[in-house]
Motif scaffolding. Structure first.
Motif, PDB file in Angstrom:
ATOM      1  N   PRO A  28       0.883  -1.329   0.086  1.00  0.00           N
ATOM      2  CA  PRO A  28       0.167   0.016  -0.112  1.00  0.00           C
ATOM      3  C   PRO A  28       0.875   1.260   0.019  1.00  0.00           C
ATOM      4  N   TYR A  29       2.151   1.131   0.115  1.00  0.00           N
ATOM      5  CA  TYR A  29       2.898   2.216   0.176  1.00  0.00           C
ATOM      6  C   TYR A  29       3.362   2.797  -1.133  1.00  0.00           C
ATOM      7  N   GLU A  30       3.733   3.922  -1.214  1.00  0.00           N
ATOM      8  CA  GLU A  30       4.254   4.481  -2.271  1.00  0.00           C
ATOM      9  C   GLU A  30       5.851   4.482  -2.352  1.00  0.00           C
ATOM     10  N   LEU A  31       6.462   3.944  -3.553  1.00  0.00           N
ATOM     11  CA  LEU A  31       7.831   3.807  -3.560  1.00  0.00           C
ATOM     12  C   LEU A  31       8.643   4.592  -4.558  1.00  0.00           C
ATOM     13  N   GLU A  32       9.927   4.962  -4.336  1.00  0.00           N
ATOM     14  CA  GLU A  32      10.557   5.743  -5.591  1.00  0.00           C
ATOM     15  C   GLU A  32      12.025   5.354  -5.578  1.00  0.00           C
ATOM     16  N   SER A  33      12.620   5.690  -6.485  1.00  0.00           N
ATOM     17  CA  SER A  33      13.902   5.354  -6.870  1.00  0.00           C
ATOM     18  C   SER A  33      14.282   3.837  -6.662  1.00  0.00           C
ATOM     19  N   ASP A  34      15.293   3.788  -5.668  1.00  0.00           N
ATOM     20  CA  ASP A  34      15.901   2.444  -5.228  1.00  0.00           C
ATOM     21  C   ASP A  34      14.912   1.488  -4.639  1.00  0.00           C
ATOM     22  N   SER A  35      13.771   2.213  -3.953  1.00  0.00           N
ATOM     23  CA  SER A  35      12.876   1.246  -3.356  1.00  0.00           C
ATOM     24  C   SER A  35      12.018   0.786  -4.405  1.00  0.00           C
ATOM     25  N   ALA A  36      11.657   1.312  -5.396  1.00  0.00           N
ATOM     26  CA  ALA A  36      10.793   1.119  -6.549  1.00  0.00           C
ATOM     27  C   ALA A  36      11.566  -0.074  -7.430  1.00  0.00           C
ATOM     28  N   ILE A  37      12.598  -0.144  -7.663  1.00  0.00           N
ATOM     29  CA  ILE A  37      13.627  -0.876  -8.274  1.00  0.00           C
ATOM     30  C   ILE A  37      13.657  -2.197  -7.753  1.00  0.00           C
ATOM     31  N   ALA A  38      13.918  -2.173  -6.437  1.00  0.00           N
ATOM     32  CA  ALA A  38      13.963  -3.300  -5.577  1.00  0.00           C
ATOM     33  C   ALA A  38      12.785  -4.078  -5.583  1.00  0.00           C
ATOM     34  N   TYR A  39      11.646  -3.247  -5.351  1.00  0.00           N
ATOM     35  CA  TYR A  39      10.370  -3.840  -5.366  1.00  0.00           C
ATOM     36  C   TYR A  39      10.193  -4.494  -6.522  1.00  0.00           C
ATOM     37  N   GLU A  40      10.225  -3.918  -7.645  1.00  0.00           N
ATOM     38  CA  GLU A  40      10.134  -4.471  -8.978  1.00  0.00           C
ATOM     39  C   GLU A  40      10.864  -5.860  -9.431  1.00  0.00           C
ATOM     40  N   ARG A  41      12.265  -5.783  -8.980  1.00  0.00           N
ATOM     41  CA  ARG A  41      13.084  -6.991  -9.089  1.00  0.00           C
ATOM     42  C   ARG A  41      12.645  -8.226  -8.119  1.00  0.00           C
ATOM     43  N   VAL A  42      12.400  -7.909  -7.007  1.00  0.00           N
ATOM     44  CA  VAL A  42      12.061  -9.054  -6.294  1.00  0.00           C
ATOM     45  C   VAL A  42      10.606  -9.688  -6.550  1.00  0.00           C
ATOM     46  N   TYR A  43       9.780  -8.471  -6.619  1.00  0.00           N
ATOM     47  CA  TYR A  43       8.434  -8.915  -7.097  1.00  0.00           C
ATOM     48  C   TYR A  43       8.274  -9.906  -8.511  1.00  0.00           C
ATOM     49  N   ASP A  44       8.982  -9.361  -9.309  1.00  0.00           N
ATOM     50  CA  ASP A  44       8.933 -10.090 -10.866  1.00  0.00           C
ATOM     51  C   ASP A  44       9.772 -11.472 -10.534  1.00  0.00           C
ATOM     52  N   GLN A  45      10.632 -11.590 -10.004  1.00  0.00           N
ATOM     53  CA  GLN A  45      11.181 -12.810  -9.447  1.00  0.00           C
ATOM     54  C   GLN A  45      10.197 -13.893  -8.979  1.00  0.00           C
ATOM     55  N   LEU A  46       9.631 -13.375  -7.588  1.00  0.00           N
ATOM     56  CA  LEU A  46       8.704 -14.345  -7.171  1.00  0.00           C
ATOM     57  C   LEU A  46       7.553 -14.533  -7.954  1.00  0.00           C
ATOM     58  N   GLU A  47       7.120 -13.711  -8.604  1.00  0.00           N
ATOM     59  CA  GLU A  47       5.917 -13.844  -9.769  1.00  0.00           C
ATOM     60  C   GLU A  47       6.072 -14.824 -10.618  1.00  0.00           C
ATOM     61  N   GLN A  48       7.314 -14.859 -11.233  1.00  0.00           N
ATOM     62  CA  GLN A  48       7.617 -15.851 -12.130  1.00  0.00           C
ATOM     63  C   GLN A  48       8.076 -17.089 -11.564  1.00  0.00           C
TER      64      GLN A  48
END
Length: 177
Positions: free
Chosen positions: A150-170
């Motif tokens: 539910p929280y807004e993410l920016e820069s490094d946090s957004a990139i980390a979120y995307e990397r981890v989430y994508d890997q888990l989703e795959q």
């Protein structure tokens, strides 16, 4: 091509890769762990994050060991096998005599410096494969929590979120096929 120690370890640990694995570049491990530690999670999702951060730390230790082994090819070591540094230099490594720069003996020669740089870049770009089979419910909870984060993410946090989430989703989508 460089066959790093961590690649050999990965092959030994999992000649047959488990279906529940995620992959990151070695160079991403520390940054991802640092950012994930700041996410607001609770319950199983928090437990999954903690396990993932520990696994990142273990892989990072292996990468650090590999980096030292690479450096030992270019820099002097003492009797115990530790890298030697110039006195009062705050960690500046002493180049092997046969690899020094003729104009500045405190530096590696151009060819050796490029070879070292290439080997370190290759190590950083290698994949760290993380098996989470035994922690699958915790990692599923982490994926679900990140999906609805539910929280807004920016820069490094957004990139980390995307990397981890994508890997888990795959990883979890593979299991559903």
């Amino acid at each position: 091509m460089l066959k790093s120690i961590s690649n050999i370890r990965q092959k030994q640990e999992g000649a047959i890769m488990m279906k529940n694995t995620i992959e990151f570049k070695n160079s991403e491990l520390t940054g991802l762990a640092n950012v994930l530690g700041g996410f607001k999670l609770k319950g199983k999702a928090s437990l999954g994050r903690t396990v993932l951060i520990r696994k990142f730390a273990k892989k990072q230790e292996e990468v650090n060991d590999d980096r030292i082994e690479i450096q030992k090819k270019y820099f002097e070591t003492d009797k115990e096998g530790s890298l030697r540094v110039f006195k009062g230099s705050e960690g500046k490594l002493i180049p092997r005599s046969e690899l020094i720069d003729k104009e500045d003996p405190k530096k590696l020669g151009t060819k050796a410096a490029k070879e070292l740089d290439d080997e370190i870049k290759e190590l950083n770009n290698e994949k760290a494969i993380i098996d989470f089979s035994e922690y699958s419910p915790r990692f599923k909870a982490l994926k679900d929590a990140l999906e609805d984060y539910p929280y807004e993410l920016e820069s490094d946090s957004a990139i980390a979120y995307e990397r981890v989430y994508d890997q888990l989703e795959q990883a979890f989508n593979k299991g559903e096929k």
